[in-house]
Write a protein that holds these residues in place. Structure first.
Motif, PDB file in Angstrom:
ATOM      1  N   GLU A  54      44.699  31.522  40.047  1.00  0.00           N
ATOM      2  CA  GLU A  54      45.725  31.802  41.064  1.00  0.00           C
ATOM      3  C   GLU A  54      45.405  33.072  41.844  1.00  0.00           C
ATOM      4  OE1 GLU A  54      49.714  31.872  39.359  1.00  0.00           O
ATOM      5  OE2 GLU A  54      49.284  29.883  38.513  1.00  0.00           O
ATOM      6  N   GLN A  55      44.795  34.026  41.144  1.00  0.00           N
ATOM      7  CA  GLN A  55      44.470  35.293  41.814  1.00  0.00           C
ATOM      8  C   GLN A  55      43.151  35.218  42.592  1.00  0.00           C
ATOM      9  OE1 GLN A  55      44.960  38.919  39.525  1.00  0.00           O
ATOM     10  NE2 GLN A  55      46.541  37.997  38.259  1.00  0.00           N
ATOM     11  N   GLY A  56      42.582  34.037  42.620  1.00  0.00           N
ATOM     12  CA  GLY A  56      41.402  33.844  43.453  1.00  0.00           C
ATOM     13  C   GLY A  56      40.061  34.084  42.763  1.00  0.00           C
ATOM     14  N   PHE A  57      40.042  34.134  41.441  1.00  0.00           N
ATOM     15  CA  PHE A  57      38.758  34.270  40.737  1.00  0.00           C
ATOM     16  C   PHE A  57      38.101  32.890  40.653  1.00  0.00           C
ATOM     17  CE2 PHE A  57      40.761  38.168  39.321  1.00  0.00           C
ATOM     18  CZ  PHE A  57      39.703  39.056  39.237  1.00  0.00           C
ATOM     19  N   ASP A  58      37.070  32.673  41.451  1.00  0.00           N
ATOM     20  CA  ASP A  58      36.387  31.376  41.436  1.00  0.00           C
ATOM     21  C   ASP A  58      35.258  31.351  40.416  1.00  0.00           C
ATOM     22  OD1 ASP A  58      38.008  30.569  43.519  1.00  0.00           O
ATOM     23  OD2 ASP A  58      36.641  31.416  45.034  1.00  0.00           O
ATOM     24  N   ASP A  59      34.925  32.531  39.884  1.00  0.00           N
ATOM     25  CA  ASP A  59      33.753  32.616  39.003  1.00  0.00           C
ATOM     26  C   ASP A  59      34.106  32.318  37.559  1.00  0.00           C
ATOM     27  OD1 ASP A  59      35.316  34.899  38.842  1.00  0.00           O
ATOM     28  OD2 ASP A  59      33.627  36.168  38.245  1.00  0.00           O
ATOM     29  N   ILE A  60      35.370  31.968  37.278  1.00  0.00           N
ATOM     30  CA  ILE A  60      35.731  31.780  35.876  1.00  0.00           C
ATOM     31  C   ILE A  60      36.095  30.323  35.615  1.00  0.00           C
ATOM     32  CG2 ILE A  60      38.212  32.386  36.123  1.00  0.00           C
ATOM     33  CD1 ILE A  60      36.396  33.974  33.331  1.00  0.00           C
ATOM     34  N   GLU A  61      35.537  29.781  34.525  1.00  0.00           N
ATOM     35  CA  GLU A  61      35.780  28.392  34.144  1.00  0.00           C
ATOM     36  C   GLU A  61      36.356  28.378  32.748  1.00  0.00           C
ATOM     37  OE1 GLU A  61      35.389  25.689  35.852  1.00  0.00           O
ATOM     38  OE2 GLU A  61      34.408  26.634  37.580  1.00  0.00           O
ATOM     39  N   PHE A  62      37.115  27.328  32.433  1.00  0.00           N
ATOM     40  CA  PHE A  62      37.576  27.166  31.067  1.00  0.00           C
ATOM     41  C   PHE A  62      36.362  27.199  30.129  1.00  0.00           C
ATOM     42  CE2 PHE A  62      38.442  24.871  27.250  1.00  0.00           C
ATOM     43  CZ  PHE A  62      39.687  25.354  26.877  1.00  0.00           C
ATOM     44  N   GLY A  63      36.467  27.994  29.068  1.00  0.00           N
ATOM     45  CA  GLY A  63      35.348  28.092  28.135  1.00  0.00           C
ATOM     46  C   GLY A  63      34.529  29.358  28.326  1.00  0.00           C
ATOM     47  N   ASP A  64      34.790  30.079  29.414  1.00  0.00           N
ATOM     48  CA  ASP A  64      34.073  31.341  29.641  1.00  0.00           C
ATOM     49  C   ASP A  64      34.759  32.487  28.911  1.00  0.00           C
ATOM     50  OD1 ASP A  64      32.388  30.043  31.353  1.00  0.00           O
ATOM     51  OD2 ASP A  64      33.324  30.827  33.206  1.00  0.00           O
ATOM     52  N   ASP A  65      33.947  33.474  28.527  1.00  0.00           N
ATOM     53  CA  ASP A  65      34.497  34.739  28.048  1.00  0.00           C
ATOM     54  C   ASP A  65      34.893  35.550  29.285  1.00  0.00           C
ATOM     55  OD1 ASP A  65      35.278  36.677  26.311  1.00  0.00           O
ATOM     56  OD2 ASP A  65      33.284  37.081  25.488  1.00  0.00           O
ATOM     57  N   PHE A  66      35.774  36.529  29.099  1.00  0.00           N
ATOM     58  CA  PHE A  66      36.209  37.311  30.255  1.00  0.00           C
ATOM     59  C   PHE A  66      35.344  38.550  30.423  1.00  0.00           C
ATOM     60  CE2 PHE A  66      40.884  35.745  29.771  1.00  0.00           C
ATOM     61  CZ  PHE A  66      40.479  34.482  30.154  1.00  0.00           C
ATOM     62  N   GLY A  67      35.070  38.883  31.669  1.00  0.00           N
ATOM     63  CA  GLY A  67      34.406  40.140  31.975  1.00  0.00           C
ATOM     64  C   GLY A  67      35.446  41.199  32.301  1.00  0.00           C
ATOM     65  N   ALA A  68      34.976  42.408  32.554  1.00  0.00           N
ATOM     66  CA  ALA A  68      35.887  43.515  32.849  1.00  0.00           C
ATOM     67  C   ALA A  68      36.832  43.216  34.023  1.00  0.00           C
ATOM     68  CB  ALA A  68      35.083  44.788  33.101  1.00  0.00           C
ATOM     69  N   PRO A  69      36.356  42.641  35.135  1.00  0.00           N
ATOM     70  CA  PRO A  69      37.277  42.382  36.254  1.00  0.00           C
ATOM     71  C   PRO A  69      38.393  41.411  35.870  1.00  0.00           C
ATOM     72  CG  PRO A  69      34.983  42.075  36.916  1.00  0.00           C
ATOM     73  CD  PRO A  69      34.972  42.244  35.446  1.00  0.00           C
ATOM     74  N   HIS A  70      38.056  40.419  35.031  1.00  0.00           N
ATOM     75  CA  HIS A  70      39.081  39.451  34.614  1.00  0.00           C
ATOM     76  C   HIS A  70      40.128  40.123  33.731  1.00  0.00           C
ATOM     77  CE1 HIS A  70      35.182  37.147  35.026  1.00  0.00           C
ATOM     78  NE2 HIS A  70      35.904  36.746  36.056  1.00  0.00           N
ATOM     79  N   GLU A  71      39.648  40.907  32.774  1.00  0.00           N
ATOM     80  CA  GLU A  71      40.589  41.616  31.886  1.00  0.00           C
ATOM     81  C   GLU A  71      41.515  42.514  32.702  1.00  0.00           C
ATOM     82  OE1 GLU A  71      37.861  41.989  27.813  1.00  0.00           O
ATOM     83  OE2 GLU A  71      38.207  43.754  29.051  1.00  0.00           O
ATOM     84  N   THR A  72      40.921  43.230  33.649  1.00  0.00           N
ATOM     85  CA  THR A  72      41.713  44.161  34.456  1.00  0.00           C
ATOM     86  C   THR A  72      42.748  43.410  35.285  1.00  0.00           C
ATOM     87  OG1 THR A  72      39.843  45.661  34.535  1.00  0.00           O
ATOM     88  CG2 THR A  72      41.558  46.007  36.182  1.00  0.00           C
ATOM     89  N   ALA A  73      42.352  42.281  35.860  1.00  0.00           N
ATOM     90  CA  ALA A  73      43.292  41.502  36.683  1.00  0.00           C
ATOM     91  C   ALA A  73      44.489  41.058  35.848  1.00  0.00           C
ATOM     92  CB  ALA A  73      42.570  40.299  37.282  1.00  0.00           C
ATOM     93  N   ILE A  74      44.220  40.594  34.631  1.00  0.00           N
ATOM     94  CA  ILE A  74      45.339  40.148  33.785  1.00  0.00           C
ATOM     95  C   ILE A  74      46.193  41.346  33.365  1.00  0.00           C
ATOM     96  CG2 ILE A  74      45.921  39.077  31.561  1.00  0.00           C
ATOM     97  CD1 ILE A  74      43.348  37.339  32.072  1.00  0.00           C
TER      98      ILE A  74
END
Ligand code: 4AD
Ligand code: MG
Length: 432
Positions: free
Chosen positions: A289-309
């Motif tokens: 929803e926040q526009g992260f196109d680089d993340i798929e189900f089954g991926d681990d999260f990187g720093a930008p993903h953690e920060t966004a959440i």
């Protein structure tokens, strides 16, 4: 009488002597202000030419930064003028050792220079404050777990097993055998929980990670509690209560240090249990929803993903129920959601990332054996003892690991974990 700076409030009007170093100084023709530090704190000493005479005034004016001194004087309460509210009217100065050309001057220095001089940089006001907060979190950890009936257990540092996977291990020789530096004490803590019920450890752990980020150390310190008869939800409750206790203890006992570091205390004041809980699948949806196109189900999260959440919440947030495929072998599969495990990452606010990783552990012998085989762990060799904990009175149990340095970074508001440990081991840095 000898005294320390932290105790000067008890000595108002008295003459005392402190062993100290000269942190900084400024002077005019008539008066010199000496910034003194003795490890317990910082204090201003005042040398008035008219009172002390020509000789002592000349000595004071000639003092060099970081010279060690015995300084004697009378303690005055100065209201609110200095952080401690006290200063010393100096009556005598004895130089113990004169420091020549101290490299870290009051002007700004680059990071590499400061890191090369870490053994000296530690003396600075900011670094002192960070170390005091670190100590407070260690103290509050023992306080919390002792109050809650946990027993401290010390797992080994030299081990034959690798709970978090074999890719990041420091290998060493153990006489004729291969050994590893511990990356987590967890497996030993699980065995200890079967003996002592609720246990916790605090010790160094090692990860040969080729990561060069503001959150990664090669050697870091971890608190690892493990609780028999605790399920996933009880595990989360211990974590949120413990982390709240750490923050509130720092606020209560290190207010001056946090203020010196420029930390916004109102943000910390809101850190109280309970913390929000988000499932991994919900987190993926939030990111999309926040526009992260680089993340798929089954991926681990990187720093930008953690920060966004994390930015969606004012408190630390639990991300729970991760896919089994991307988590370590010992985590218990969710009986209601096959393919997912009963685990959590606790993400700190403000971009500090994951500070805790925890899970309910697989207690079933056959399931654990199958998981170990899947991960190519030798159930007849290095992991035999671990599997045996499921053979004799196995019980549901859970635990977690809190990384001390990331927690210090978050609570102090310091940008990089390298400033949260006295002598950081980083990629390409084993010195000093
Ligand atoms: O998530 P991790 O890898 O979990 C474990 O090791 C579990 N066996 C702990 C347990 O359940 N007993 O690491 C736990 C925490 C992380 O959340 C993070 O705070 C910290 O350890 N950590 C690091 N801190 C600094 N530098 C690193 N390279 C770190 N790796 C993990
Ligand atoms: Mg983790």
């Amino acid at each position: 009488m000898k005294a320390m700076i932290r105790d000067v409030a008890k000595h108002v009007g008295e003459e005392i002597t402190i062993g100290c170093w000269l942190a900084n100084k400024r002077s005019s023709g008539k008066i010199a202000f000496l910034q003194l530090r003795d490890g317990s704190g910082f204090m201003q000493g005042v040398v008035v030419k008219e009172t002390v005479g020509e000789d002592l005034f000349k000595t004071a004016k000639g003092l060099t930064q970081e010279s060690s001194l015995w300084v004697t004087g009378v303690i005055k309460s100065d209201g609110e003028r200095t952080a401690l509210g006290h200063e010393m009217e100096i009556t005598s100065i004895e130089i113990i050792h004169e420091a020549i050309d101290y490299p870290i001057t009051p002007k700004a220095h680059g990071t590499d220079f400061l890191m090369d001089n870490r053994h000296l940089w530690l003396r600075s006001k900011r670094q002192h404050a960070v170390m005091v907060v670190r100590n407070e979190l260690i103290r509050a950890t023992y306080e919390f777990f002792n109050q809650e009936g946990f027993i401290k257990v010390d797992p080994p540092i030299l081990t034959g097993s690798a709970p978090e996977g074999t890719t990041e291990l420091f290998q060493t020789k153990y006489f004729d055998e291969d050994a590893y530096l511990s990356q987590s004490g967890q497996l030993y803590m699980e065995a200890a929980a079967m003996a002592l019920g609720k246990v916790f450890s605090f010790g160094p752990t090692f990860r040969a990670e080729k990561s060069k980020t503001r959150r990664h150390l090669i050697e870091f310190w971890m608190m690892e509690p493990e609780m028999a008869f605790y399920d996933h939800e009880m595990n989360l409750e211990v974590q949120e209560n413990y982390v709240s206790h750490l923050v509130q203890s720092a606020l209560k006992n290190c207010k001056a240090e946090l203020e010196l570091l420029g930390r916004d205390l109102t943000v910390l004041e809101t850190i109280q249990a309970p913390f929000p809980r988000v499932r991994y699948t919900e987190a993926i949806d939030m990111l999309k929803e926040q526009g992260f196109d680089d993340i798929e189900f089954g991926d681990d999260f990187g720093a930008p993903h953690e920060t966004a959440i994390a930015n969606s919440f004012a408190r630390p947030v639990f991300i729970t129920h991760w896919p089994k495929a991307i988590k370590p072998f010992y985590m218990k599969e969710d009986p209601e959601n096959p393919g997912f495990v009963l685990c959590d990452d606790l993400i700190a606010p403000e971009g500090y990332g994951e500070i805790v990783g925890g899970s309910q552990r697989e207690e079933d012998y056959d399931k654990l054996l199958a998981d170990m085989k899947e991960h190519n762990l030798d159930e007849t060799g290095a992991y035999k003892w671990y599997l045996e904990t499921r053979k004799y009175g196995s019980v549901p149990h859970s635990g977690f690991g809190l990384g001390l340095e990331r927690t210090v970074a978050w609570i102090t508001g310091v940008e990089h974990v390298r400033e949260t440990i006295p002598f950081p081991r980083l990629l390409n840095r084993l010195y000093p």
